[in-house]
Design a protein around this motif. Sequence first.
Motif, PDB file in Angstrom:
ATOM      1  N   GLY A 108       0.814  -1.115  -0.014  1.00 23.18           N
ATOM      2  CA  GLY A 108       0.005  -0.052   0.099  1.00 23.18           C
ATOM      3  C   GLY A 108       0.852   1.262  -0.079  1.00 23.18           C
ATOM      4  O   GLY A 108       0.378   2.381  -0.350  1.00 23.18           O
ATOM      5  N   THR A 109       2.222   1.037   0.512  1.00 17.21           N
ATOM      6  CA  THR A 109       2.909   2.376   0.513  1.00 17.21           C
ATOM      7  C   THR A 109       3.726   2.604  -1.003  1.00 17.21           C
ATOM      8  O   THR A 109       4.293   3.525  -1.200  1.00 17.21           O
ATOM      9  CB  THR A 109       4.096   2.282   1.497  1.00 17.21           C
ATOM     10  N   TYR A 110       3.572   1.605  -2.007  1.00 16.93           N
ATOM     11  CA  TYR A 110       4.131   1.662  -3.173  1.00 16.93           C
ATOM     12  C   TYR A 110       3.514   2.549  -4.162  1.00 16.93           C
ATOM     13  O   TYR A 110       4.118   3.289  -4.780  1.00 16.93           O
ATOM     14  CB  TYR A 110       4.649   0.192  -3.675  1.00 16.93           C
ATOM     15  N   GLN A 111       2.229   2.354  -4.118  1.00 14.07           N
ATOM     16  CA  GLN A 111       1.389   2.978  -5.162  1.00 14.07           C
ATOM     17  C   GLN A 111       0.483   4.028  -4.642  1.00 14.07           C
ATOM     18  O   GLN A 111       0.094   4.018  -3.429  1.00 14.07           O
ATOM     19  CB  GLN A 111       0.430   1.904  -5.709  1.00 14.07           C
ATOM     20  N   PRO A 112       0.151   4.971  -5.330  1.00 10.76           N
ATOM     21  CA  PRO A 112       0.744   5.032  -6.749  1.00 10.76           C
ATOM     22  C   PRO A 112       1.923   5.783  -7.330  1.00 10.76           C
ATOM     23  O   PRO A 112       2.461   6.196  -8.411  1.00 10.76           O
ATOM     24  CB  PRO A 112      -0.512   6.200  -7.554  1.00 10.76           C
ATOM     25  N   PHE A 113       2.793   6.105  -6.011  1.00  6.88           N
ATOM     26  CA  PHE A 113       3.899   6.928  -6.344  1.00  6.88           C
ATOM     27  C   PHE A 113       4.876   6.074  -7.362  1.00  6.88           C
ATOM     28  O   PHE A 113       5.275   6.564  -8.050  1.00  6.88           O
ATOM     29  CB  PHE A 113       4.604   7.332  -4.807  1.00  6.88           C
ATOM     30  N   ALA A 114       5.216   4.830  -6.977  1.00  5.29           N
ATOM     31  CA  ALA A 114       5.863   4.050  -7.888  1.00  5.29           C
ATOM     32  C   ALA A 114       5.620   4.034  -9.397  1.00  5.29           C
ATOM     33  O   ALA A 114       6.451   4.160 -10.197  1.00  5.29           O
ATOM     34  CB  ALA A 114       6.071   2.357  -7.331  1.00  5.29           C
ATOM     35  N   ARG A 115       4.292   3.843  -9.692  1.00  9.34           N
ATOM     36  CA  ARG A 115       3.816   3.828 -11.046  1.00  9.34           C
ATOM     37  C   ARG A 115       4.176   5.377 -11.521  1.00  9.34           C
ATOM     38  O   ARG A 115       4.685   5.434 -12.838  1.00  9.34           O
ATOM     39  CB  ARG A 115       2.268   3.695 -11.033  1.00  9.34           C
ATOM     40  N   ARG A 116       3.898   6.483 -10.914  1.00  8.92           N
ATOM     41  CA  ARG A 116       4.114   7.673 -11.423  1.00  8.92           C
ATOM     42  C   ARG A 116       5.695   8.073 -11.768  1.00  8.92           C
ATOM     43  O   ARG A 116       5.879   8.641 -12.495  1.00  8.92           O
ATOM     44  CB  ARG A 116       3.643   8.798 -10.579  1.00  8.92           C
ATOM     45  N   LEU A 117       6.480   7.511 -10.737  1.00 10.51           N
ATOM     46  CA  LEU A 117       7.926   7.793 -10.787  1.00 10.51           C
ATOM     47  C   LEU A 117       8.407   6.863 -12.045  1.00 10.51           C
ATOM     48  O   LEU A 117       9.342   7.242 -12.918  1.00 10.51           O
ATOM     49  CB  LEU A 117       8.717   7.233  -9.439  1.00 10.51           C
ATOM     50  N   HIS A 118       7.919   5.612 -12.289  1.00 12.80           N
ATOM     51  CA  HIS A 118       8.283   4.755 -13.319  1.00 12.80           C
ATOM     52  C   HIS A 118       7.849   5.731 -14.662  1.00 12.80           C
ATOM     53  O   HIS A 118       8.895   5.693 -15.646  1.00 12.80           O
ATOM     54  CB  HIS A 118       7.737   3.664 -13.426  1.00 12.80           C
ATOM     55  N   ALA A 119       6.837   6.228 -14.741  1.00 16.32           N
ATOM     56  CA  ALA A 119       6.372   6.833 -15.992  1.00 16.32           C
ATOM     57  C   ALA A 119       7.171   8.211 -16.294  1.00 16.32           C
ATOM     58  O   ALA A 119       7.380   8.180 -17.369  1.00 16.32           O
ATOM     59  CB  ALA A 119       4.916   7.372 -16.090  1.00 16.32           C
ATOM     60  N   HIS A 120       7.477   8.905 -15.089  1.00 17.26           N
ATOM     61  CA  HIS A 120       8.347   9.947 -15.257  1.00 17.26           C
ATOM     62  C   HIS A 120       9.734   9.473 -15.761  1.00 17.26           C
ATOM     63  O   HIS A 120      10.415  10.349 -16.545  1.00 17.26           O
ATOM     64  CB  HIS A 120       8.352  10.708 -14.008  1.00 17.26           C
ATOM     65  N   LEU A 121      10.308   8.738 -15.346  1.00 17.04           N
ATOM     66  CA  LEU A 121      11.669   8.081 -15.754  1.00 17.04           C
ATOM     67  C   LEU A 121      11.776   7.680 -17.169  1.00 17.04           C
ATOM     68  O   LEU A 121      12.475   8.178 -17.832  1.00 17.04           O
ATOM     69  CB  LEU A 121      12.070   7.085 -14.922  1.00 17.04           C
ATOM     70  N   LYS A 122      10.487   7.120 -17.499  1.00 16.52           N
ATOM     71  CA  LYS A 122      10.621   6.632 -18.983  1.00 16.52           C
ATOM     72  C   LYS A 122      10.632   7.898 -19.922  1.00 16.52           C
ATOM     73  O   LYS A 122      10.875   7.810 -20.990  1.00 16.52           O
ATOM     74  CB  LYS A 122       9.361   5.559 -19.150  1.00 16.52           C
ATOM     75  N   LYS A 123       9.703   8.876 -19.551  1.00 21.16           N
ATOM     76  CA  LYS A 123       9.684   9.968 -20.394  1.00 21.16           C
ATOM     77  C   LYS A 123      11.024  10.654 -20.376  1.00 21.16           C
ATOM     78  O   LYS A 123      11.265  11.359 -21.435  1.00 21.16           O
ATOM     79  CB  LYS A 123       8.421  10.968 -19.771  1.00 21.16           C
ATOM     80  N   LEU A 124      11.775  10.800 -19.343  1.00 22.70           N
ATOM     81  CA  LEU A 124      13.128  11.626 -19.298  1.00 22.70           C
ATOM     82  C   LEU A 124      13.995  10.700 -19.948  1.00 22.70           C
ATOM     83  O   LEU A 124      14.957  11.210 -20.563  1.00 22.70           O
ATOM     84  CB  LEU A 124      13.506  11.913 -17.882  1.00 22.70           C
ATOM     85  N   GLN A 125      14.075   9.382 -19.896  1.00 21.04           N
ATOM     86  CA  GLN A 125      15.008   8.317 -20.545  1.00 21.04           C
ATOM     87  C   GLN A 125      14.250   7.305 -21.183  1.00 21.04           C
ATOM     88  O   GLN A 125      14.532   6.083 -20.734  1.00 21.04           O
ATOM     89  CB  GLN A 125      16.094   7.938 -19.307  1.00 21.04           C
ATOM     90  N   PRO A 126      13.864   7.512 -22.039  1.00 17.70           N
ATOM     91  CA  PRO A 126      13.027   6.668 -22.926  1.00 17.70           C
ATOM     92  C   PRO A 126      13.875   5.158 -23.262  1.00 17.70           C
ATOM     93  O   PRO A 126      13.034   3.994 -23.431  1.00 17.70           O
ATOM     94  CB  PRO A 126      12.359   7.089 -24.096  1.00 17.70           C
ATOM     95  N   GLN A 127      15.077   5.375 -23.637  1.00 14.81           N
ATOM     96  CA  GLN A 127      15.820   4.495 -24.186  1.00 14.81           C
ATOM     97  C   GLN A 127      16.258   3.330 -23.045  1.00 14.81           C
ATOM     98  O   GLN A 127      16.566   2.050 -23.169  1.00 14.81           O
ATOM     99  CB  GLN A 127      17.153   4.741 -24.739  1.00 14.81           C
TER     100      GLN A 127
END
Length: 294
Positions: A108-127
């Motif tokens: 319960g402490t992981y989400q939604p923060f991990a999902r949002r962080l993951h999406a942000h990292l993929k946006k900044l470093q898509p490769q």
Amino acid sequence: MIVCTVVVALAEARTLRLFHVGNSFSNNATRLLPELAKSGGHELIIGRAVTGGCSFERHWNAVEAFLADPADPKGMIYSGKSLWENLRADRWDVITVQQYSLHSTDYGTYQPFARRLHAHLKKLQPQAEIVIHQTWAYRRDAPRFGQTAAGKNAANQQEMWERSRAAYRQLAQDLGARIIPVGDAFWRVDADPVWGYQVDPHFDPKTAVPPALPIQRHSLHVGYRWNAEKKLSMDANHANVAGEYLGALVWYAFLFEESPERLAYVPPGVAPEFAAHLRRVAWQVVRQGAAKAP
């Protein structure tokens, strides 16, 4: 952000650019990784966005603060810099994330923060591939273990490992990400009747006087120690040099997809026979994890 480069003059050397978003546990697990990479004939470039005790929630809150106002100090939690500032130092191949160890047992402490962080990292470093670092359970004589719910904690080391393992696996499924199974490797060593740490029944911390310490053979955690003021302290959470070696071996096997058993490097303070066992365990755990990956 700290950038550490290990250069080896080998034609077949692989170059890997690794960035981890984490806390002291990610520092523990990667402190010896440059030496292992050098021993294996690889070039490793490491970048970090790290602050002590940082959870997915705190990482994401810092991102939100930065996006709202790049000058807001709340977004600059990594030694006065933002995640964006640290990431832009290079084009990374692998980025790792992890949960704060005390909260690793409560999904319960992981989400939604991990999902949002993951999406942000993929946006900044898509490769980059985003990978999950599975942290470890505290030592069996820890005064407390991971939080399982508000006001509740795991009863012992095994429950902390089981619950955190389940949470990390759920995260991997939700994000479609692979796991660096450091927590599994720690448990495999700790649970072994021959190689695992055993509590010294003859040591009483309440009556101990310096320099007396318990037998802490095969411990992967810092454990008991005396400070400069001759005060006894206990750190059942963080890795000692043996734990850092095991963590780095798992990262090496995972990242370079080869056995660390052939590596010659052993840090001072780790007995040769114990080091050999840690190398075997690291490779076994990574191979088993790879076999189960989709």
